[in-house]
Design a protein around this motif. Structure first.
Motif, PDB file in Angstrom:
ATOM      1  N   GLY A   1       0.826  -1.207   0.000  1.00  0.00           N
ATOM      2  CA  GLY A   1       0.000   0.000   0.000  1.00  0.00           C
ATOM      3  C   GLY A   1       0.856   1.250   0.000  1.00  0.00           C
ATOM      4  O   GLY A   1       2.027   1.228   0.397  1.00  0.00           O
TER       5      GLY A   1
ATOM      6  N   GLU B   1      -8.010  -2.587  -8.850  1.00  0.00           N
ATOM      7  CA  GLU B   1      -9.141  -2.467  -7.933  1.00  0.00           C
ATOM      8  C   GLU B   1      -8.889  -1.436  -6.833  1.00  0.00           C
ATOM      9  O   GLU B   1      -9.815  -0.820  -6.321  1.00  0.00           O
ATOM     10  N   ASN B   2      -7.624  -1.265  -6.424  1.00  0.00           N
ATOM     11  CA  ASN B   2      -7.290  -0.318  -5.349  1.00  0.00           C
ATOM     12  C   ASN B   2      -6.122   0.541  -5.806  1.00  0.00           C
ATOM     13  O   ASN B   2      -4.991   0.085  -5.904  1.00  0.00           O
ATOM     14  N   GLN B   3      -6.397   1.809  -6.086  1.00  0.00           N
ATOM     15  CA  GLN B   3      -5.381   2.706  -6.629  1.00  0.00           C
ATOM     16  C   GLN B   3      -4.264   3.028  -5.628  1.00  0.00           C
ATOM     17  O   GLN B   3      -3.213   3.545  -6.009  1.00  0.00           O
ATOM     18  N   ASN B   4      -4.520   2.748  -4.348  1.00  0.00           N
ATOM     19  CA  ASN B   4      -3.499   2.996  -3.326  1.00  0.00           C
ATOM     20  C   ASN B   4      -2.556   1.814  -3.125  1.00  0.00           C
ATOM     21  O   ASN B   4      -1.709   1.837  -2.237  1.00  0.00           O
TER      22      ASN B   4
ATOM     23  N   ARG C   1      -0.097   0.424 -10.607  1.00  0.00           N
ATOM     24  CA  ARG C   1      -1.175   0.512  -9.621  1.00  0.00           C
ATOM     25  C   ARG C   1      -2.095  -0.693  -9.744  1.00  0.00           C
ATOM     26  O   ARG C   1      -2.306  -1.215 -10.839  1.00  0.00           O
ATOM     27  N   ASP C   2      -2.634  -1.104  -8.612  1.00  0.00           N
ATOM     28  CA  ASP C   2      -3.622  -2.183  -8.621  1.00  0.00           C
ATOM     29  C   ASP C   2      -4.917  -1.661  -9.251  1.00  0.00           C
ATOM     30  O   ASP C   2      -5.349  -0.536  -8.964  1.00  0.00           O
TER      31      ASP C   2
END
Length: 744
Positions: A694, A735-738, A732-733
């Motif tokens: 993350g 589904e989750n940009q963080n 970046r993932d």
């Protein structure tokens, strides 16, 4: 009557005989002129009891004798002991109590001998207490339980009298308190519950009254002295008459009342509190304060915080003073400003020495105070002074210590000690990489211009830095020192080459220092059009170097060169020590009487900035080797220059300085660039090992990894992450940009 003459001894008849022996013992104890028991009397009493216990039932009187044994103690106590004690009060009661207890133990010991057969068989068979113990229990139940409160109060009164300075009978108190212990028959319950508990409460009340008075009348140091004396006296009381188990409880109680209950008030006491002791350097009082406050729970926590605040305040004041002093100096008084900065660093070192000594000596090397000192120095050691970071000032200070002709003459031992202190100070600087770059620049100048006082000292500080911050921190600097050693050897080989090949000798003395590009700071390299005399020198060295290696490429950095030029003036010849650029300008006037600004610019292939600096140094500086027309302060395209044949100076050898160039901006730019590379490398290392991470965690780990050398800006880390994403190191993932993924 002889008991052995009868087969059966009646209980009452036998007891009458035993009772006479007990009465005789009582008379002896009371001090009457009664003769002591002889062996025959002892044997007769013992035999009578033995016979009465060994007769066949129903004439076995073991149980009855055991009961009458205890009753004999109770009767004696009721008729003699208690009346004598109730007649006495206070100290006299204590003395009588000690006497009666001593007598009672004698009585119990003698009777248990008479009734020894009961002890061996009947008592064991019935699981009863030993006879001697039964006698002591009788005293405890009949005497002690009735008088214990009076005894305790009388003892406490004497203790308080002693605390107030009166002389008391310590031996008496010890004897009384030993009875409180003995009466427990192996248990401390009676001593603790019947005496100690109340004694501790009285102690608290006594010292609470004292504390209230001392707080109003005494300074903090005097209060501590009195407290320490009280603690010492309480320890003495334990040694002389209290049971040793009371010591930790008693001292804890006194410390709680005198220190813990008033800690804040004492530490913040006006005109004598902790800050004042630190300010005035009251070493003995500070040591005493630590000893006392370290004994109470969390006692040194507020002390360490006040220590931190004080050191921070003193350091911040030094920074403010240096800022004001530096700002008030005129811009052209650069040497004065540098001296001010040197003095500032010396003051910081002295401040550190002072408070390290406090931590080691006054605060017994406690980690909490080391932490407080570190945090305090980190506050003000990372401030800037007139635009200069303390990292830069430390590098400048080292330069002043290590170069030849430093204003402060130090012997070798003092230099080593000073360098050691600088390395310690560096631990508080967050931008250690900035120090390293500034230090490397100054080290380069010392080495290249032969300004270092001792190569051993240079190696010594590098060794200290390497030990503290690792090999990567000093690798380039160590390479620079090694380069100089190899360069000297190379120069000797060059001189041998010229001797062996006279046709290659340019006729001018030439020294060339060959450096490894990766170790040294980056320097601007221009295609300077050298005068013919210098071209011959360069070509000669190139030929020599090709004989040594064909794989290494030579790049001449003329901006670092120096030349010794003979200036033939009307009055006398003066040797001029100038830079290669200045020498190139001067040599043009061997073939031309007058040259314009633009002609010099073109002939030497100079940039305008360099041309202005060079011509200004030769025509407008301290030594006017050239005459400028028109005679203005500024140098520009409208100027023409002539050799000043009328120039003279009392010296036969002079150094013509160039206007200084502020390299700070370049250093900071280089450090920023290196930091970007370091951040990139750190991010890639972390992601390579973690694969998925993350944003916050990545930033935190990056800061932690790099924190040893510099404090990375979170915004810069974020920009470097974005850059690495565009360069396909990370993604970046979906589904989750963080969340980030590492791309192998």
């Amino acid at each position: 009557m002889s008991v052995s003459d009868r087969w059966i001894i009646d209980l009452e008849e036998g007891w009458e005989f035993i009772r006479k022996g007990i009465t005789k013992l009582e008379l002896i104890l009371e001090g009457y002129p009664e003769p002591q028991f002889n062996s025959q009397e002892y044997i007769m009493l013992y035999t009578a009891i033995y016979d009465m216990c060994t007769q066949k039932p129903p004439h076995d009187y073991s149980e009855e004798l055991c009961e009458r044994y205890a009753d004999s103690f109770i009767d004696y106590i009721g008729t003699t002991v208690l009346p004598s004690l109730k007649e006495q009060h206070h100290e006299f009661m204590l003395k009588e109590f000690v006497r009666r207890w001593s007598n009672h133990k004698v009585m119990a010991r003698w009777l248990s001998r008479f009734f020894y057969y009961l002890d061996r068989y009947f008592v064991i068979r019935k699981s009863l207490p030993p006879l001697n113990e039964i006698g002591l229990i009788c005293f405890r139940d009949s005497v002690y339980d009735q008088l214990k409160e009076n005894l305790r109060d009388a003892v406490i009164v004497l203790i308080d009298q002693e605390r107030d300075g009166q002389q008391i009978d310590r031996a008496l108190l010890k004897n009384v308190l030993d009875i409180f212990v003995e009466i427990g028959l192996g248990s401390m319950d009676y001593y603790e519950n019947d005496f100690e508990e109340t004694m501790l409460k009285d102690t608290a009340a006594y010292y609470s009254r004292k504390a209230s008075y001392w707080l109003m009348t005494d300074s903090f140091p005097v209060y501590m002295l009195k407290t320490e004396e009280c603690l010492q006296r309480e320890k003495s009381r334990v040694f002389h008459y209290l049971h040793f188990s009371s010591e930790p409880k008693l001292l804890k109680k006194v410390q709680h009342v005198l220190i813990f209950s008033h800690a804040k008030e004492l530490l913040e006491k006006e005109s004598s509190g902790c800050h004042v002791l630190l300010r005035d350097g009251k070493v003995d009082d500070l040591s005493r304060m630590y000893r006392l406050f370290s004994r109470i729970p969390h006692g040194i926590d507020p002390v360490s915080q006040m220590f931190k605040q004080h050191v921070t305040s003193e350091g911040t004041t030094l920074v403010k003073q240096a800022e004001d002093a530096t700002s008030s100096k005129m811009a052209d008084k650069k040497d004065v400003v540098v001296l001010q900065e040197q003095v500032f660093v010396k003051k910081i070192i002295d401040l550190h020495d002072k408070y390290v000594a406090y931590v080691n000596d006054c605060f017994q090397n406690h980690t909490l105070f080391h932490k407080a000192l570190k945090e305090a120095f980190e506050v003000f050691c990372n401030k800037a002074i007139a635009g200069s970071s303390i990292a830069e000032l430390l590098a400048t200070f080292c330069d002043g210590v290590l170069k030849k002709g430093s204003c402060e003459k130090l012997n070798d031992e003092a230099i080593e000690e000073t360098l050691e202190k600088v390395v310690k100070l560096l631990t508080y600087i967050s931008d250690k990489d900035l120090f390293a770059e500034f230090y490397r620049k100054k080290l380069a100048r010392r080495l290249l211009f032969d300004k270092n006082a001792s190569i051993d000292h240079e190696r010594s500080i590098l060794s200290k830095l390497k030990q503290q911050y690792g090999g990567q921190f000093t690798s380039k600097m160590e390479g620079m020192v090694t380069d100089l050693t190899l360069a000297r050897e190379n120069q000797m080989n060059f001189e041998e080459y010229l001797k062996e090949n006279p046709q290659s000798n340019p006729g001018i003395g030439l020294t060339v220092t060959v450096l490894t590009t990766g170790f040294w700071p980056s320097y601007k390299s221009f295609d300077l059009n050298l005068p013919t005399e210098m071209v011959k020198c360069v070509e000669a060295f190139k030929k020599f170097f090709q004989t040594k290696t064909k794989r290494r490429k030579l790049t001449f950095i003329y901006s670092l060169g120096t030349c010794n030029v003979n200036g033939k003036f009307d009055q006398k010849t003066i040797e001029l020590i100038v830079t290669t650029y200045q020498a190139s300008v001067l040599l043009l006037f061997n073939t031309s009487d007058r040259l314009s600004y633009s002609e010099i610019l073109t002939m030497l292939n100079l940039t305008e900035d360099d041309a202005v600096r060079l011509l200004h140094s030769l025509s407008c500086g301290k030594y006017k080797i050239l005459v400028k027309e028109p005679s203005t302060k500024a140098v520009g395209p409208n100027n023409t220059f002539e050799f000043n044949s009328k120039f003279s100076d009392k010296m036969r050898r002079i150094r013509v300085p160039l206007p200084p160039v502020d390299e700070k901006k370049k250093v900071i730019e280089d450090v920023d660039k290196d930091r970007r590379y370091a951040i990139d490398a750190s991010i890639v290392r972390i992601m390579k090992s973690r694969k998925i991470l993350g944003h916050q965690q990545l930033v935190m780990e990056c800061v932690e990894q790099l924190g040893r050398m510099f404090k990375p800006d979170v915004k810069v880390i974020k920009r470097r992450i974005e850059d690495l994403i565009t360069r396909d190191y990370l993604e970046r993932d979906e589904e989750n940009q963080n969340m980030y993924r590492y791309l192998a």
